[in-house]
Write a protein that holds these residues in place. Structure first.
Motif, PDB file in Angstrom:
ATOM      1  N   UNK A 224      17.165-152.178  72.877  1.00 29.15           N
ATOM      2  CA  UNK A 224      17.391-153.025  74.203  1.00 29.15           C
ATOM      3  C   UNK A 224      16.656-153.007  76.053  1.00 29.15           C
ATOM      4  N   UNK A 225      16.890-151.601  75.545  1.00 28.73           N
ATOM      5  CA  UNK A 225      16.283-151.377  77.397  1.00 28.73           C
ATOM      6  C   UNK A 225      15.230-151.436  77.590  1.00 28.73           C
ATOM      7  N   UNK A 226      14.542-151.049  76.667  1.00 27.01           N
ATOM      8  CA  UNK A 226      12.783-151.429  76.689  1.00 27.01           C
ATOM      9  C   UNK A 226      12.618-152.298  76.652  1.00 27.01           C
ATOM     10  N   UNK A 227      13.129-153.784  75.841  1.00 30.71           N
ATOM     11  CA  UNK A 227      13.012-154.791  76.234  1.00 30.71           C
ATOM     12  C   UNK A 227      13.481-155.304  77.283  1.00 30.71           C
ATOM     13  N   UNK A 228      14.001-154.933  77.676  1.00 25.77           N
ATOM     14  CA  UNK A 228      14.634-155.323  79.467  1.00 25.77           C
ATOM     15  C   UNK A 228      13.554-155.068  80.322  1.00 25.77           C
ATOM     16  N   UNK A 229      13.438-154.153  80.021  1.00 23.57           N
ATOM     17  CA  UNK A 229      12.610-153.332  81.105  1.00 23.57           C
ATOM     18  C   UNK A 229      11.443-154.011  81.075  1.00 23.57           C
ATOM     19  N   UNK A 230      10.664-154.300  79.530  1.00 27.79           N
ATOM     20  CA  UNK A 230       9.077-154.933  79.621  1.00 27.79           C
ATOM     21  C   UNK A 230       9.364-156.331  80.342  1.00 27.79           C
ATOM     22  N   UNK A 231      11.272-156.758  80.183  1.00 29.02           N
ATOM     23  CA  UNK A 231      10.991-157.763  81.310  1.00 29.02           C
ATOM     24  C   UNK A 231      11.026-158.329  82.565  1.00 29.02           C
ATOM     25  N   UNK A 232      11.783-157.120  83.070  1.00 30.35           N
ATOM     26  CA  UNK A 232      12.004-156.470  84.253  1.00 30.35           C
ATOM     27  C   UNK A 232      11.022-155.821  85.083  1.00 30.35           C
ATOM     28  N   UNK A 254       9.822-132.651  73.986  1.00 29.34           N
ATOM     29  CA  UNK A 254       8.072-132.940  73.272  1.00 29.34           C
ATOM     30  C   UNK A 254       8.135-133.543  72.612  1.00 29.34           C
ATOM     31  N   UNK A 255       9.529-133.746  71.645  1.00 27.99           N
ATOM     32  CA  UNK A 255       9.488-135.012  70.114  1.00 27.99           C
ATOM     33  C   UNK A 255      10.247-136.236  71.008  1.00 27.99           C
ATOM     34  N   UNK A 256      10.319-136.572  71.730  1.00 29.63           N
ATOM     35  CA  UNK A 256      10.632-137.818  71.929  1.00 29.63           C
ATOM     36  C   UNK A 256       9.308-137.889  72.722  1.00 29.63           C
ATOM     37  N   UNK A 257       9.084-137.490  73.553  1.00 29.45           N
ATOM     38  CA  UNK A 257       7.821-138.367  74.189  1.00 29.45           C
ATOM     39  C   UNK A 257       6.277-138.365  72.984  1.00 29.45           C
ATOM     40  N   UNK A 258       6.236-137.278  72.062  1.00 26.82           N
ATOM     41  CA  UNK A 258       5.206-138.072  71.423  1.00 26.82           C
ATOM     42  C   UNK A 258       5.682-139.039  70.791  1.00 26.82           C
ATOM     43  N   UNK A 259       7.029-139.616  70.363  1.00 23.69           N
ATOM     44  CA  UNK A 259       7.707-140.529  69.637  1.00 23.69           C
ATOM     45  C   UNK A 259       6.649-141.877  70.434  1.00 23.69           C
ATOM     46  N   UNK A 260       6.814-141.650  71.870  1.00 22.50           N
ATOM     47  CA  UNK A 260       6.898-142.489  72.241  1.00 22.50           C
ATOM     48  C   UNK A 260       5.867-142.828  73.007  1.00 22.50           C
ATOM     49  N   UNK A 261       5.061-141.682  72.518  1.00 23.27           N
ATOM     50  CA  UNK A 261       3.463-142.122  72.712  1.00 23.27           C
ATOM     51  C   UNK A 261       3.137-142.910  71.709  1.00 23.27           C
ATOM     52  N   UNK A 262       3.190-142.246  70.609  1.00 27.94           N
ATOM     53  CA  UNK A 262       3.353-142.741  69.213  1.00 27.94           C
ATOM     54  C   UNK A 262       3.609-144.672  69.076  1.00 27.94           C
ATOM     55  N   UNK A 263       4.863-145.079  69.819  1.00 30.18           N
ATOM     56  CA  UNK A 263       4.536-146.287  69.728  1.00 30.18           C
ATOM     57  C   UNK A 263       4.326-146.923  70.304  1.00 30.18           C
ATOM     58  N   UNK A 264       4.044-146.300  72.055  1.00 29.63           N
ATOM     59  CA  UNK A 264       3.604-146.925  72.790  1.00 29.63           C
ATOM     60  C   UNK A 264       1.858-147.688  72.206  1.00 29.63           C
ATOM     61  N   UNK A 265       0.943-146.731  71.598  1.00 26.78           N
ATOM     62  CA  UNK A 265       0.214-146.747  71.280  1.00 26.78           C
ATOM     63  C   UNK A 265      -0.045-147.708  69.709  1.00 26.78           C
ATOM     64  N   UNK A 266       1.064-148.261  69.114  1.00 25.84           N
ATOM     65  CA  UNK A 266       1.333-149.226  68.146  1.00 25.84           C
ATOM     66  C   UNK A 266       1.399-150.441  69.273  1.00 25.84           C
ATOM     67  N   UNK A 276       6.766-154.195  74.655  1.00 25.49           N
ATOM     68  CA  UNK A 276       7.621-152.922  73.538  1.00 25.49           C
ATOM     69  C   UNK A 276       7.348-153.006  72.100  1.00 25.49           C
ATOM     70  N   UNK A 277       7.542-151.502  71.731  1.00 24.35           N
ATOM     71  CA  UNK A 277       7.634-151.033  70.314  1.00 24.35           C
ATOM     72  C   UNK A 277       8.148-150.021  70.550  1.00 24.35           C
TER      73      UNK A 277
END
Length: 503
Positions: A224-232, A254-266, A276-277
């Motif tokens: 929800x936050x990611x979708x809202x952020x992409x919209x705003x 570090x693990x949280x960043x790795x996951x977010x980076x992975x999702x961003x590349x997707x 946003x993913x």
């Protein structure tokens, strides 16, 4: 805001100081007025105090004793003294405790204003340093692998961050990559009114947003936050956002960043100006780079074997469309694309017979340089097209050279002119001359001479009955003297000497 406490056993002095402080500005707030040091000490732990202004001469506990007790509890607490005694001994002791100012009664308003501004500036500077240190500590844990960090630095940073409001609750990390010329201001605007507990850090080519969550938040809240952020984010933003799972504790940064980076590349593979993913929605197993190359080789090899560069190029375009569907991580995409270009270099050079092609540096295929897959696709397929164009041109040029060589071998006894050779291959004389030199390393005249002299050597060896001048005529030299001169220059001896040597 500067929170201030006043301590004085005289009520008139206490109230007078409070009134002067109130007149100094709205940023100065009186949060406590006490008649003694003991009274303050019983409540000090409940107060978020920045500055204590205390009298020195008070019953039971004087101001210097109070300061000593306060500094034991909070060494960085700001303290100022108000006294009716202009006594150097008091002043010296006060300085030893690190007081900000030593004010004399009656307190001068200008001196008090100076004290308040000094404390306010000092607190602002300390807060800025503290925020900068916290940002450095977050960046240390966020952007670096834990095993590569010195243990004491990792533990120190983690311990400090655990005391901050952001890490007192669960959190998620978002990686934002795109056009954000003023990231801090744009993020303030995008989060205004709905998201308050967050921290933005700048990476090499992206932003990392750490967002504090409630203890009951889960993956859907991240989405929800990611979708809202992409919209705003402002209309000027073109880019991709990836979100992590929900974590608790700074040791998981570090693990949280790795996951977010992975999702961003997707998300980078998605069409459109922004997408946003979040990591929890990544279910598709992605192939390894080696598997991607195998998919290409089956079709590409056959086309290259047949020297069908157009078909080979189409097979790469088809393979690349599969890459978009599979959405490999950037490291795998880069490795695969660079392998493809290197493969074209090697295979193409072997087919056209030009070793110089294989020595060209393979272009770096770094997805980090491109805003989305579409931009990367234009680059990569453009590189492929350009490389095949070069191979085709080299192949055509090689054919031109072979045609010219064949014509010379078939007509070497004739008086050959450059214009006539150029007409055979539909080129201008000057271009043909330059091309021949570039491709073979010798001029057309040198090649003609070598063909003639090689034939002359054969005749000198095999046709004993022929005179040397007759051999010269048969290879295109009507002038015996000129034939002797050219032969000696190439072979190192005259035609007669050569015949004597090989007989």
């Amino acid at each position: 805001m500067v929170n201030i406490v006043v301590v004085d056993d005289e009520e008139r002095i206490r109230q007078g100081l409070a009134k002067l402080i109130a007149q100094a500005g709205e940023q100065y707030k009186i949060i406590g007025i006490f008649a003694s040091g003991m009274e303050l000490l019983t409540q000090i732990d409940e107060l978020a105090v920045d500055l204590v202004i205390t009298d020195i001469k008070m019953p039971m506990m004087n101001g210097l004793e109070l300061i000593e007790r306060l500094k034991e509890r909070s060494p960085n607490l700001k303290v100022a003294i108000v006294s009716g005694f202009d006594d150097f001994t008091f002043a010296r002791q006060a300085l030893r405790f690190g007081v900000e100012e030593y004010l004399l009664k009656p307190v001068d308003k200008a001196e008090l204003d100076y004290l308040l501004r000094k404390v306010s500036d000092s607190l602002a500077e300390e807060r800025e340093k503290k925020h900068a240190l916290q940002e450095d500590q977050m960046g240390l844990l966020l952007f670096n692998e834990a095993e590569l960090l010195p243990k004491h630095l990792r533990l120190e940073a983690g311990k400090a961050l655990e005391l901050t409001p952001l890490f007192s609750e669960p959190y998620a990390v978002y990686v934002i990559r795109g056009t954000l010329p003023s990231p801090d201001a744009m993020m303030e605007a995008a989060t205004s009114g709905w998201l308050s507990n967050w921290k933005l850090l700048k990476g090499d080519d992206s932003l990392a947003l750490i967002v504090g969550m409630n203890s009951t938040d889960h993956a859907e809240r991240v989405h929800e936050i990611g979708q809202t952020l992409a919209h705003r984010l402002p209309p000027s933003f073109d880019g991709r956002i990836g979100g992590s799972d929900v974590f608790r504790g700074s040791s998981w940064l570090r693990e949280a960043y790795r996951q977010a980076e992975h999702a961003m590349q997707f998300a980078w593979y998605e069409s459109g100006r922004r997408s946003f993913v979040d990591y929890s929605h990544l279910t598709k197993k992605q192939p390894s780079g080696s598997h991607m190359i195998v998919l290409l080789d089956r079709e590409f090899q056959e086309a290259m074997t047949m020297s069908d560069f157009a078909r080979a190029q189409e097979s790469i375009a088809k393979w690349f469309r599969t890459c978009k569907e599979d959405k490999p991580q950037w490291s795998e995409l880069r490795e695969s694309c660079e392998t493809v270009l290197a493969f074209i270099h090697r295979s193409g050079a072997a087919k056209v017979g030009d070793a110089g092609v294989s020595k060209q540096a393979v272009t770096v295929c770094d997805p980090h340089r491109y805003l989305d897959f579409e931009a990367f696709s234009k680059f990569f397929l453009g590189e492929v097209e350009g490389l095949f164009r070069i191979l085709q041109e080299v192949r055509q040029e090689n054919r031109v050279i072979e045609t010219v060589k064949t014509y010379i071998i078939q007509h070497f006894t004739e008086e050959l002119e450059l214009n006539r050779l150029a007409e055979e291959v539909y080129l201008t004389p000057s271009y043909l001359s330059k091309l021949f030199k570039t491709e073979t390393g010798e001029t057309i005249t040198d090649f003609l001479i070598s063909v003639r002299i090689d034939r002359a050597k054969e005749l000198l060896r095999d046709r004993i009955a022929l005179k040397t001048y007759e051999i010269g005529e048969k290879v295109g030299y009507a002038d015996p003297a000129y034939f002797n001169k050219v032969f000696k220059k190439v072979v190192g001896c005259t035609p007669k000497e050569y015949r004597d040597r090989v007989r």
